[in-house]
Design a protein around this motif. Sequence first.
Motif, PDB file in Angstrom:
ATOM      1  N   CYS A  27       0.844  -1.191   0.000  1.00 56.07           N
ATOM      2  CA  CYS A  27       0.000   0.000   0.000  1.00 56.07           C
ATOM      3  C   CYS A  27       0.875   1.236   0.000  1.00 56.07           C
ATOM      4  O   CYS A  27       2.026   1.217   0.463  1.00 56.07           O
ATOM      5  CB  CYS A  27      -0.988  -0.009   1.156  1.00 56.07           C
ATOM      6  N   PHE A  28       0.305   2.312  -0.544  1.00 57.34           N
ATOM      7  CA  PHE A  28       1.054   3.531  -0.782  1.00 57.34           C
ATOM      8  C   PHE A  28       0.211   4.719  -0.337  1.00 57.34           C
ATOM      9  O   PHE A  28      -0.934   4.869  -0.768  1.00 57.34           O
ATOM     10  CB  PHE A  28       1.391   3.667  -2.267  1.00 57.34           C
ATOM     11  N   VAL A  29       0.792   5.563   0.515  1.00 56.77           N
ATOM     12  CA  VAL A  29       0.110   6.761   0.996  1.00 56.77           C
ATOM     13  C   VAL A  29       0.907   7.962   0.489  1.00 56.77           C
ATOM     14  O   VAL A  29       2.079   8.127   0.825  1.00 56.77           O
ATOM     15  CB  VAL A  29       0.022   6.793   2.538  1.00 56.77           C
ATOM     16  N   TYR A  30       0.244   8.789  -0.327  1.00 56.30           N
ATOM     17  CA  TYR A  30       0.931   9.894  -0.997  1.00 56.30           C
ATOM     18  C   TYR A  30       0.474  11.250  -0.474  1.00 56.30           C
ATOM     19  O   TYR A  30      -0.721  11.504  -0.330  1.00 56.30           O
ATOM     20  CB  TYR A  30       0.646   9.868  -2.501  1.00 56.30           C
ATOM     21  N   GLU A  31       1.448  12.111  -0.239  1.00 52.88           N
ATOM     22  CA  GLU A  31       1.212  13.527   0.006  1.00 52.88           C
ATOM     23  C   GLU A  31       1.912  14.273  -1.128  1.00 52.88           C
ATOM     24  O   GLU A  31       3.127  14.135  -1.317  1.00 52.88           O
ATOM     25  CB  GLU A  31       1.797  13.950   1.354  1.00 52.88           C
ATOM     26  N   ILE A  32       1.140  15.007  -1.933  1.00 49.94           N
ATOM     27  CA  ILE A  32       1.680  15.703  -3.098  1.00 49.94           C
ATOM     28  C   ILE A  32       1.757  17.201  -2.797  1.00 49.94           C
ATOM     29  O   ILE A  32       0.812  17.774  -2.257  1.00 49.94           O
ATOM     30  CB  ILE A  32       0.799  15.481  -4.351  1.00 49.94           C
TER      31      ILE A  32
ATOM     32  N   ALA B  26       9.786  24.213   5.455  1.00 48.00           N
ATOM     33  CA  ALA B  26       9.908  22.761   5.511  1.00 48.00           C
ATOM     34  C   ALA B  26       9.313  22.175   6.783  1.00 48.00           C
ATOM     35  O   ALA B  26       8.709  21.093   6.752  1.00 48.00           O
ATOM     36  CB  ALA B  26      11.375  22.355   5.387  1.00 48.00           C
ATOM     37  N   ASN B  27       9.450  22.860   7.908  1.00 51.37           N
ATOM     38  CA  ASN B  27       8.944  22.312   9.168  1.00 51.37           C
ATOM     39  C   ASN B  27       7.431  22.145   9.146  1.00 51.37           C
ATOM     40  O   ASN B  27       6.897  21.160   9.669  1.00 51.37           O
ATOM     41  CB  ASN B  27       9.367  23.190  10.344  1.00 51.37           C
ATOM     42  N   GLU B  28       6.728  23.098   8.537  1.00 50.21           N
ATOM     43  CA  GLU B  28       5.267  22.975   8.431  1.00 50.21           C
ATOM     44  C   GLU B  28       4.882  21.794   7.552  1.00 50.21           C
ATOM     45  O   GLU B  28       3.969  21.018   7.880  1.00 50.21           O
ATOM     46  CB  GLU B  28       4.667  24.258   7.855  1.00 50.21           C
ATOM     47  N   ILE B  29       5.591  21.624   6.446  1.00 48.35           N
ATOM     48  CA  ILE B  29       5.310  20.516   5.527  1.00 48.35           C
ATOM     49  C   ILE B  29       5.570  19.188   6.214  1.00 48.35           C
ATOM     50  O   ILE B  29       4.784  18.237   6.112  1.00 48.35           O
ATOM     51  CB  ILE B  29       6.170  20.668   4.253  1.00 48.35           C
ATOM     52  N   ILE B  30       6.661  19.094   6.945  1.00 43.87           N
ATOM     53  CA  ILE B  30       7.002  17.857   7.644  1.00 43.87           C
ATOM     54  C   ILE B  30       5.990  17.551   8.745  1.00 43.87           C
ATOM     55  O   ILE B  30       5.608  16.389   8.937  1.00 43.87           O
ATOM     56  CB  ILE B  30       8.439  17.942   8.207  1.00 43.87           C
TER      57      ILE B  30
ATOM     58  N   THR C 126       4.533  -1.187   3.121  1.00 44.34           N
ATOM     59  CA  THR C 126       3.805   0.074   3.217  1.00 44.34           C
ATOM     60  C   THR C 126       4.759   1.232   2.953  1.00 44.34           C
ATOM     61  O   THR C 126       5.828   1.310   3.559  1.00 44.34           O
ATOM     62  CB  THR C 126       3.163   0.235   4.613  1.00 44.34           C
ATOM     63  N   THR C 127       4.362   2.119   2.039  1.00 40.18           N
ATOM     64  CA  THR C 127       5.209   3.243   1.669  1.00 40.18           C
ATOM     65  C   THR C 127       4.468   4.561   1.885  1.00 40.18           C
ATOM     66  O   THR C 127       3.332   4.718   1.433  1.00 40.18           O
ATOM     67  CB  THR C 127       5.641   3.156   0.190  1.00 40.18           C
ATOM     68  N   PHE C 128       5.138   5.476   2.575  1.00 39.75           N
ATOM     69  CA  PHE C 128       4.666   6.853   2.684  1.00 39.75           C
ATOM     70  C   PHE C 128       5.553   7.700   1.780  1.00 39.75           C
ATOM     71  O   PHE C 128       6.779   7.639   1.894  1.00 39.75           O
ATOM     72  CB  PHE C 128       4.779   7.362   4.118  1.00 39.75           C
ATOM     73  N   GLU C 129       4.921   8.485   0.910  1.00 45.78           N
ATOM     74  CA  GLU C 129       5.719   9.294  -0.011  1.00 45.78           C
ATOM     75  C   GLU C 129       5.288  10.752   0.031  1.00 45.78           C
ATOM     76  O   GLU C 129       4.105  11.070  -0.105  1.00 45.78           O
ATOM     77  CB  GLU C 129       5.591   8.775  -1.446  1.00 45.78           C
ATOM     78  N   LEU C 130       6.280  11.620   0.212  1.00 49.56           N
ATOM     79  CA  LEU C 130       6.096  13.055   0.091  1.00 49.56           C
ATOM     80  C   LEU C 130       6.650  13.440  -1.270  1.00 49.56           C
ATOM     81  O   LEU C 130       7.869  13.408  -1.488  1.00 49.56           O
ATOM     82  CB  LEU C 130       6.833  13.787   1.217  1.00 49.56           C
ATOM     83  N   CYS C 131       5.753  13.753  -2.198  1.00 52.57           N
ATOM     84  CA  CYS C 131       6.145  13.986  -3.590  1.00 52.57           C
ATOM     85  C   CYS C 131       5.938  15.449  -3.960  1.00 52.57           C
ATOM     86  O   CYS C 131       4.839  15.986  -3.805  1.00 52.57           O
ATOM     87  CB  CYS C 131       5.317  13.084  -4.506  1.00 52.57           C
ATOM     88  N   PHE C 132       6.998  16.078  -4.460  1.00 54.21           N
ATOM     89  CA  PHE C 132       6.942  17.465  -4.903  1.00 54.21           C
ATOM     90  C   PHE C 132       6.833  17.515  -6.431  1.00 54.21           C
ATOM     91  O   PHE C 132       7.491  16.738  -7.121  1.00 54.21           O
ATOM     92  CB  PHE C 132       8.204  18.210  -4.474  1.00 54.21           C
TER      93      PHE C 132
ATOM     94  N   SER D 273      18.734  18.113   4.731  1.00 59.68           N
ATOM     95  CA  SER D 273      19.087  17.446   5.991  1.00 59.68           C
ATOM     96  C   SER D 273      17.847  17.273   6.870  1.00 59.68           C
ATOM     97  O   SER D 273      17.707  16.260   7.569  1.00 59.68           O
ATOM     98  CB  SER D 273      20.159  18.233   6.740  1.00 59.68           C
ATOM     99  N   ILE D 274      16.924  18.236   6.813  1.00 62.77           N
ATOM    100  CA  ILE D 274      15.691  18.136   7.596  1.00 62.77           C
ATOM    101  C   ILE D 274      14.829  16.998   7.076  1.00 62.77           C
ATOM    102  O   ILE D 274      14.326  16.163   7.840  1.00 62.77           O
ATOM    103  CB  ILE D 274      14.906  19.462   7.542  1.00 62.77           C
ATOM    104  N   TYR D 275      14.664  16.941   5.749  1.00 61.44           N
ATOM    105  CA  TYR D 275      13.851  15.872   5.161  1.00 61.44           C
ATOM    106  C   TYR D 275      14.495  14.500   5.372  1.00 61.44           C
ATOM    107  O   TYR D 275      13.814  13.515   5.653  1.00 61.44           O
ATOM    108  CB  TYR D 275      13.620  16.135   3.670  1.00 61.44           C
ATOM    109  N   GLN D 276      15.816  14.441   5.237  1.00 60.00           N
ATOM    110  CA  GLN D 276      16.497  13.157   5.400  1.00 60.00           C
ATOM    111  C   GLN D 276      16.352  12.634   6.828  1.00 60.00           C
ATOM    112  O   GLN D 276      16.056  11.462   7.044  1.00 60.00           O
ATOM    113  CB  GLN D 276      17.983  13.291   5.049  1.00 60.00           C
ATOM    114  N   SER D 277      16.550  13.488   7.811  1.00 60.26           N
ATOM    115  CA  SER D 277      16.426  13.031   9.203  1.00 60.26           C
ATOM    116  C   SER D 277      14.992  12.635   9.512  1.00 60.26           C
ATOM    117  O   SER D 277      14.745  11.737  10.316  1.00 60.26           O
ATOM    118  CB  SER D 277      16.889  14.122  10.168  1.00 60.26           C
TER     119      SER D 277
END
Length: 201
Positions: free
Chosen positions: A65-70, A82-86, A108-114, A129-133
């Motif tokens: 299953c895949f949960v996407y935030e675009i 970035a902090n609000e998006i995260i 199960t995959t969560f994806e934040l896609c730009f 670095s924020i997104y990676q952590s």
Amino acid sequence: MTISEDEIVSALIEYHKQSTEELDNTEDIDYKCKVYPEAHYNHYGNRGVADLYIETKSELGDGSCFVYEIKSESAIRGSTGANEIIRQFNKMREYFFKDESYEPYHHTTFELCFTPTEYNLNHIYDNLSIYQSNVEQDISDLSVERTNTIVTTRIPDPENITPILFSSPNLSPEHRTPFKKYAKKSNSDIYERCKSFFDRL
């Protein structure tokens, strides 16, 4: 040319449907693909909407299953950063499957896609670095075989929807070095669309 969140959602739906059909045609097991655009979730007041939720399940009961935030460029420009998006993405990761309407599968995959614009790619790279952590933290607390969280960019083409991965716990930074070369190899269309961004790296 501007790419909307809806265009990415439509391409992802078509891609997953095609992939499920290919599995049906190549294996003896029946596969079904269920699609939920704008999948609302609510867990004791912790509510939100995933832009897209997709289940791919076999007749044996296993599946993915895949949960996407675009995120479009206008969404990034309208955010405080970035902090609000995260925070929004992490809320989805934490509470989506606590809503009993949805059941996590083996993978199960969560994806934040730009969407692929130079503004968005600059935003990701400036906050890498924020997104990676963030993706390295498993906050979903799911009892499944594998949970993956990734940060990507994609174009709305189901035939060429391979993402460029900015953050993934399963792909070390060394595999994306130099990033310009990695990006061109992963998806040359995105590379050409945002070439001036990649040329500055």
